[in-house]
Scaffold this active site. Structure first.
Site, PDB file in Angstrom:
ATOM      1  N   LYS A   1      -5.204   5.765  25.299  1.00 27.49           N
ATOM      2  CA  LYS A   1      -6.047   4.678  25.165  1.00 27.49           C
ATOM      3  C   LYS A   1      -6.038   3.684  26.615  1.00 27.49           C
ATOM      4  O   LYS A   1      -6.778   3.059  26.319  1.00 27.49           O
ATOM      5  CB  LYS A   1      -5.760   3.930  23.632  1.00 27.49           C
ATOM      6  CG  LYS A   1      -6.084   4.223  22.609  1.00 27.49           C
ATOM      7  CD  LYS A   1      -7.375   5.030  22.725  1.00 27.49           C
ATOM      8  CE  LYS A   1      -7.783   5.444  21.284  1.00 27.49           C
ATOM      9  NZ  LYS A   1     -10.064   4.974  20.884  1.00 27.49           N
TER      10      LYS A   1
ATOM     11  N   GLU B   1     -10.313  -3.698  18.570  1.00 24.55           N
ATOM     12  CA  GLU B   1     -10.233  -3.674  17.177  1.00 24.55           C
ATOM     13  C   GLU B   1      -9.110  -1.754  16.527  1.00 24.55           C
ATOM     14  O   GLU B   1      -9.176  -1.992  18.741  1.00 24.55           O
ATOM     15  CB  GLU B   1     -11.803  -3.151  16.888  1.00 24.55           C
ATOM     16  CG  GLU B   1     -12.010  -1.595  17.648  1.00 24.55           C
ATOM     17  CD  GLU B   1     -12.033  -0.971  18.634  1.00 24.55           C
ATOM     18  OE1 GLU B   1     -11.711  -0.389  19.454  1.00 24.55           O
ATOM     19  OE2 GLU B   1     -12.480  -2.328  19.349  1.00 24.55           O
TER      20      GLU B   1
ATOM     21  N   SER C   1      -3.348  13.567  22.772  1.00 23.37           N
ATOM     22  CA  SER C   1      -3.909  12.352  22.990  1.00 23.37           C
ATOM     23  C   SER C   1      -3.228  11.453  22.338  1.00 23.37           C
ATOM     24  O   SER C   1      -2.864  10.424  23.166  1.00 23.37           O
ATOM     25  CB  SER C   1      -4.582  12.257  22.192  1.00 23.37           C
ATOM     26  OG  SER C   1      -5.324  11.834  20.304  1.00 23.37           O
TER      27      SER C   1
END
Length: 393
Positions: free
Chosen positions: A85, A107, A375
């Site tokens: 991210k 969010e 990830s």
């Protein structure tokens, strides 16, 4: 005039009229800065010195021996904040700063995007607020603390299913009222144009690094790439460099929940249908009357009833395949990677690991070179996994 940003017929802009000027401003800024030399020098500096890029392409020897394939892990879990991210939040944060925005909102589901936004807000001295479903606040207590420690304000959302979908709804409402000074930093390849294209751009560094690394190690492209899919940013990031290489099989792994036919699933591409959610046309989980259904997945990051529009396009064109892994299977994948490689994956990534085992055990796939995009790391999920697995460990 803003472009439609479609992938085939998917994507587009389905938002209140009040948001169109903000999206036009954002698209113009993105077009201006995405190829700007000075902007990219600054972004590259932070990706390298702050986030920890490049990440390694790690040969998982023990897992390879067990499964009879050559398995590599793209180690996005080694990045600062623990997941991919940060690639996108650094890009969008710097873009917002160049646009003169003073405040960030975001969010989050599993909390990884929330943390990545919070640390970028601290880095760039921008006040940050993160909307998070109250159900996810409970599931991800550690990440809530990490966000607050980085000076972000976490705003629990008690509406609807109290998960990611509802957090996005509240963030959009806030943005409509504060577009002049606020940037809404969306964390995945969903939402109205230009978000799917912009997030893909900032995450495509995963694919560029991966292709360079596999060519150095093997001299050829991999046979297959596997990545988990919720909104779809980590998957589209690694897929991006290989989409034009038809010989590379692309597989996205969704959160199957209790099973795709159980009514409690997050497998949007597997059992969903076309519809509009959060500003774009894609596949969504919905009932016969077009009402959005609640998603279910043990992983908060895959607990979303929609998916990025480019994934919808890759599905219908047949360029990528999408499968579902149940909660139980994902917990097995979590344990498998931890015990064979000493690497504890995020529950999201554990879905990809679980499907890797299924794929590699098929006779026709023996000996293939497989890359799994790892990830994120599993620190955030330890208490939940301990609760779910109990004495199984």
């Amino acid at each position: 005039m803003i472009s439609d940003g479609k992938f085939g017929k998917y994507g587009g802009i389905f938002v209140p009229e009040l948001l169109i000027p903000a999206l036009e401003e954002l698209e113009a800024a993105f077009i201006k800065y995405k190829d700007d030399k000075n902007f990219n020098v600054e972004l590259d500096y932070y990706l390298r010195e702050f986030a920890g890029r490049p990440t390694s392409l790690y040969y998982a020897r023990n897992l390879s021996e067990k499964l009879g394939c050559k398995i590599y892990l793209k180690r996005e879990d080694m990045l600062h904040t623990g997941a991919h991210k940060i690639n996108n939040t650094l890009g969008q944060g710097l873009l917002a700063q160049h646009m003169g925005k003073k405040r960030l909102i975001a969010e989050t589901g599993a909390g990884q995007h929330g943390i990545a936004t919070a640390v970028v807000g601290a880095l760039l001295k921008m006040p940050t607020e993160v909307y998070m479903g109250s159900e996810d606040v409970i599931r991800q207590k550690l990440n809530v603390f990490r966000m607050e420690l980085s000076n972000a304000k976490v705003l629990p959302v008690d509406n609807g299913s109290r998960t990611l979908k509802d957090a996005i709804n509240e963030a959009l409402r806030n943005w409509i009222s504060n577009v002049e000074d606020t940037h809404y930093l969306i964390g995945s390849t969903m939402g109205p144009h230009p978000y799917p294209t912009m997030v893909k751009h900032f995450q495509s560094i995963i694919g560029r690094e991966t292709r360079k690394q596999i060519m150095e190690k093997e001299g050829v492209n991999p046979d297959v790439i596997i990545a988990c899919v919720g909104g779809g940013s980590n998957a589209i990031g690694i897929f991006s460099e290989f989409i034009e290489h038809d010989e590379v099989e692309l597989i996205g792994v969704e959160g199957g929940g209790n099973g795709v036919n159980s009514g409690k699933t997050g497998a949007t591409l597997s059992v969903g249908s076309e519809g509009v959610l959060h500003g774009s046309l894609s596949f969504v989980l919905q009932d016969d009357y077009g009402q959005i259904s609640e998603a279910h997945c043990v992983s908060a990051g895959l607990d979303y009833p929609g998916v990025g529009p480019e994934h919808a396009y890759l599905k219908v064109t047949g360029r990528a395949k999408y499968v579902a892994i149940t909660d139980k299977e994902a917990l097995h994948g979590f344990k498998l990677l931890s015990q064979y490689e000493g690497i504890i994956p995020a529950l999201e990534s554990a879905h990809a690991i679980a499907y890797l085992e299924k794929y590699a055990e098929m006779r026709e796939n023996k000996g293939k070179t497989i890359i799994v995009n790892l990830s994120g790391r599993g620190d955030k999920d330890m208490f939940l996994v301990a609760e779910k697995m109990g004495d199984e460990l």
